[in-house]
Design an enzyme around this catalytic site. Sequence first.
Site, PDB file in Angstrom:
ATOM      1  N   ASP A 108      72.204  44.848 -64.553  1.00 59.29           N
ATOM      2  CA  ASP A 108      71.121  44.662 -63.808  1.00 59.29           C
ATOM      3  C   ASP A 108      71.259  45.745 -62.581  1.00 59.29           C
ATOM      4  O   ASP A 108      70.668  45.489 -61.674  1.00 59.29           O
ATOM      5  CB  ASP A 108      70.569  43.245 -63.391  1.00 59.29           C
ATOM      6  CG  ASP A 108      71.832  42.500 -62.786  1.00 59.29           C
ATOM      7  OD1 ASP A 108      72.730  42.839 -62.605  1.00 59.29           O
ATOM      8  OD2 ASP A 108      71.579  41.379 -62.201  1.00 59.29           O
ATOM      9  N   LYS A 159      79.262  34.203 -53.656  1.00 62.00           N
ATOM     10  CA  LYS A 159      78.035  33.927 -52.890  1.00 62.00           C
ATOM     11  C   LYS A 159      78.522  32.667 -51.684  1.00 62.00           C
ATOM     12  O   LYS A 159      78.052  31.565 -51.795  1.00 62.00           O
ATOM     13  CB  LYS A 159      76.937  33.066 -53.754  1.00 62.00           C
ATOM     14  CG  LYS A 159      76.524  33.949 -54.995  1.00 62.00           C
ATOM     15  CD  LYS A 159      75.619  33.723 -55.717  1.00 62.00           C
ATOM     16  CE  LYS A 159      74.962  34.896 -56.433  1.00 62.00           C
ATOM     17  NZ  LYS A 159      75.721  34.889 -57.720  1.00 62.00           N
ATOM     18  N   ASP A 218      70.689  45.848 -57.116  1.00 59.56           N
ATOM     19  CA  ASP A 218      70.738  44.791 -57.979  1.00 59.56           C
ATOM     20  C   ASP A 218      69.431  44.309 -58.434  1.00 59.56           C
ATOM     21  O   ASP A 218      68.488  43.837 -57.380  1.00 59.56           O
ATOM     22  CB  ASP A 218      71.541  43.539 -57.726  1.00 59.56           C
ATOM     23  CG  ASP A 218      71.428  42.449 -58.878  1.00 59.56           C
ATOM     24  OD1 ASP A 218      70.555  42.462 -59.320  1.00 59.56           O
ATOM     25  OD2 ASP A 218      72.323  41.371 -58.713  1.00 59.56           O
TER      26      ASP A 218
HETATM   27  N1  GDD Z   1      76.267  38.326 -72.025  1.00 60.34           N
HETATM   28  C1  GDD Z   1      76.065  37.571 -70.974  1.00 60.34           C
HETATM   29  N2  GDD Z   1      76.024  36.287 -71.308  1.00 60.34           N
HETATM   30  N3  GDD Z   1      75.665  38.020 -70.048  1.00 60.34           N
HETATM   31  C2  GDD Z   1      75.363  37.314 -68.884  1.00 60.34           C
HETATM   32  C3  GDD Z   1      75.423  36.057 -68.892  1.00 60.34           C
HETATM   33  C4  GDD Z   1      75.720  35.460 -70.171  1.00 60.34           C
HETATM   34  O1  GDD Z   1      75.863  34.312 -70.265  1.00 60.34           O
HETATM   35  N4  GDD Z   1      75.329  35.579 -67.890  1.00 60.34           N
HETATM   36  C5  GDD Z   1      75.099  36.922 -66.846  1.00 60.34           C
HETATM   37  N5  GDD Z   1      75.104  37.778 -67.606  1.00 60.34           N
HETATM   38  C6  GDD Z   1      75.026  39.120 -66.762  1.00 60.34           C
HETATM   39  C7  GDD Z   1      73.567  39.589 -66.293  1.00 60.34           C
HETATM   40  O2  GDD Z   1      72.780  39.748 -67.382  1.00 60.34           O
HETATM   41  C8  GDD Z   1      73.983  40.365 -65.244  1.00 60.34           C
HETATM   42  O3  GDD Z   1      73.866  41.488 -65.854  1.00 60.34           O
HETATM   43  C9  GDD Z   1      75.486  40.043 -64.825  1.00 60.34           C
HETATM   44  O4  GDD Z   1      75.938  39.190 -65.942  1.00 60.34           O
HETATM   45  C10 GDD Z   1      75.572  39.308 -63.386  1.00 60.34           C
HETATM   46  O5  GDD Z   1      74.766  38.025 -63.858  1.00 60.34           O
HETATM   47  P1  GDD Z   1      73.775  37.720 -62.515  1.00 60.34           P
HETATM   48  O6  GDD Z   1      72.985  36.633 -62.991  1.00 60.34           O
HETATM   49  O7  GDD Z   1      72.631  38.784 -62.383  1.00 60.34           O
HETATM   50  O8  GDD Z   1      74.530  37.422 -61.350  1.00 60.34           O
HETATM   51  P2  GDD Z   1      74.447  37.806 -59.664  1.00 60.34           P
HETATM   52  O9  GDD Z   1      73.459  38.890 -59.510  1.00 60.34           O
HETATM   53  O10 GDD Z   1      73.898  36.379 -59.099  1.00 60.34           O
HETATM   54  O11 GDD Z   1      75.784  38.077 -59.211  1.00 60.34           O
HETATM   55  C11 GDD Z   1      76.586  38.846 -60.030  1.00 60.34           C
HETATM   56  O12 GDD Z   1      76.310  40.193 -59.447  1.00 60.34           O
HETATM   57  C12 GDD Z   1      76.474  40.589 -58.100  1.00 60.34           C
HETATM   58  C13 GDD Z   1      75.884  42.128 -57.672  1.00 60.34           C
HETATM   59  O13 GDD Z   1      74.775  42.175 -58.307  1.00 60.34           O
HETATM   60  C14 GDD Z   1      78.066  38.739 -59.388  1.00 60.34           C
HETATM   61  O14 GDD Z   1      78.968  39.593 -60.087  1.00 60.34           O
HETATM   62  C15 GDD Z   1      78.287  38.830 -57.920  1.00 60.34           C
HETATM   63  O15 GDD Z   1      79.779  38.826 -57.560  1.00 60.34           O
HETATM   64  C16 GDD Z   1      77.720  40.482 -57.507  1.00 60.34           C
HETATM   65  O16 GDD Z   1      77.952  40.626 -56.268  1.00 60.34           O
HETATM   66 MG    MG Z   2      72.303  40.374 -60.794  1.00 57.85          MG
END
Ligand code: GDD
Ligand code: MG
Length: 365
Positions: A108, A159, A218
């Site tokens: 994303d 976070k 993001d």
């Molecule tokens: N295959 C799979 N299965 N992918 C997953 C799953 C799962 O169960 N859960 C989440 N993802 C994928 C999401 O589609 C996304 O691309 C990525 O893993 C990160 O998940 P998010 O839910 O978007 O996390 P976030 O945005 O709250 O936090 C993450 O991204 C931040 C940067 O944007 C973390 O990695 C943070 O540390 C980081 O700063």
């Molecule tokens: Mg994200």
Amino acid sequence: MKALVLAGGFGTRLRPLSCTRPKILFPILNKPLLYWMLEKMKANDVDEVIMAVNRQTAFQIKQSKLQKSDIKISYSFDPPGKPLGTGGPVKRAEKLLRNDDFLALNGDIFTDINYAELMKFHKKVGAIATIALHKVDDPSRYGVAELADDGRILRFIEKPTAKMAPSNLINAGVYAFNPKIFEYIPKGRKVSMEREVFPKLSEQGALYGYVHDGLWSDIGEVKEYLQINLYMLSLYSCDTCAPKHFDNVELKKPVLIDDKSFVGNDSIIGPNVILGSKVYVGRNVQIRNSVIMSGVEILDNTVIDGAVIGENVKIGRNVKINERCIIGDYAIIGDNVFLGEGVSICPAKEVLESISSAIFNAKCW
Ligand code: GDD
Ligand code: MG
């Protein structure tokens, strides 16, 4: 070089638009995010991509006809109904990735990070994991790193509260991993890379950071999604961004209108408007600061300002759609309806009466 793309999960913060499409297929300048990611990967020595997804997302990616790129794409599935978090899918793809250092990408993120340079740095320092880091004003929504001068990450906190954040350098969701990473991820269960694996690696001095200070977003929240679209549009502004055949239409740049769309007389489109494919806009319509996905119909005298309108939505005459409204795919908005600020409409919902803003915001109608 191989890349693993994490594109599962639920995209809850992008509802109702994510009810009907995975985050990786959200359009940016009328092309799915995955299109941009694949283009970047091609330019950065990636020749094979493994998509870590659920079956529904794999199906939608195949439907989107992005396959015809020079990169080989394969799929690694989360078990049905059991999302594995950010770590489980990495472990599950071990057999496909265990021979060499590889990239891993959150699905994303829209960015111009140079993947090849990240990998070069990662190999030079001999890290088990290298995280691309990006500076932001408020790190509390992200993973945050404390970086030493030699590039090591001394602490990684997912976070943290604003007070607890050790720096403004956040995890940009772009990684280079050595195959040793698999030893750190437990098998057969949901694992959070950010909460379980990275802190352990940093304790052992095997986690490095690579600072990136270019474009990064993001798209996981609607505000960011709209913002990155309009920012990219501002860079992209050109004379040919709209078909030439409109009479008596005022286009206020920047606008991007797909060739297969139509805009009726006396309408004012822009500034900051993206119209997807096969959008029909009637007469005397005004659209500003909005993303309108493909197949949308907007009838006469309607005003849309600061909204995201999903695919195939039908909007009647004399409608007013205000800032931060999000309309799910296939919804129908009847004539004379007023949608106040921040109203979300569920996919395929028919709305025949006005909805004011404020207290209703939390709900999807
Ligand atoms: N295959 C799979 N299965 N992918 C997953 C799953 C799962 O169960 N859960 C989440 N993802 C994928 C999401 O589609 C996304 O691309 C990525 O893993 C990160 O998940 P998010 O839910 O978007 O996390 P976030 O945005 O709250 O936090 C993450 O991204 C931040 C940067 O944007 C973390 O990695 C943070 O540390 C980081 O700063
Ligand atoms: Mg994200």
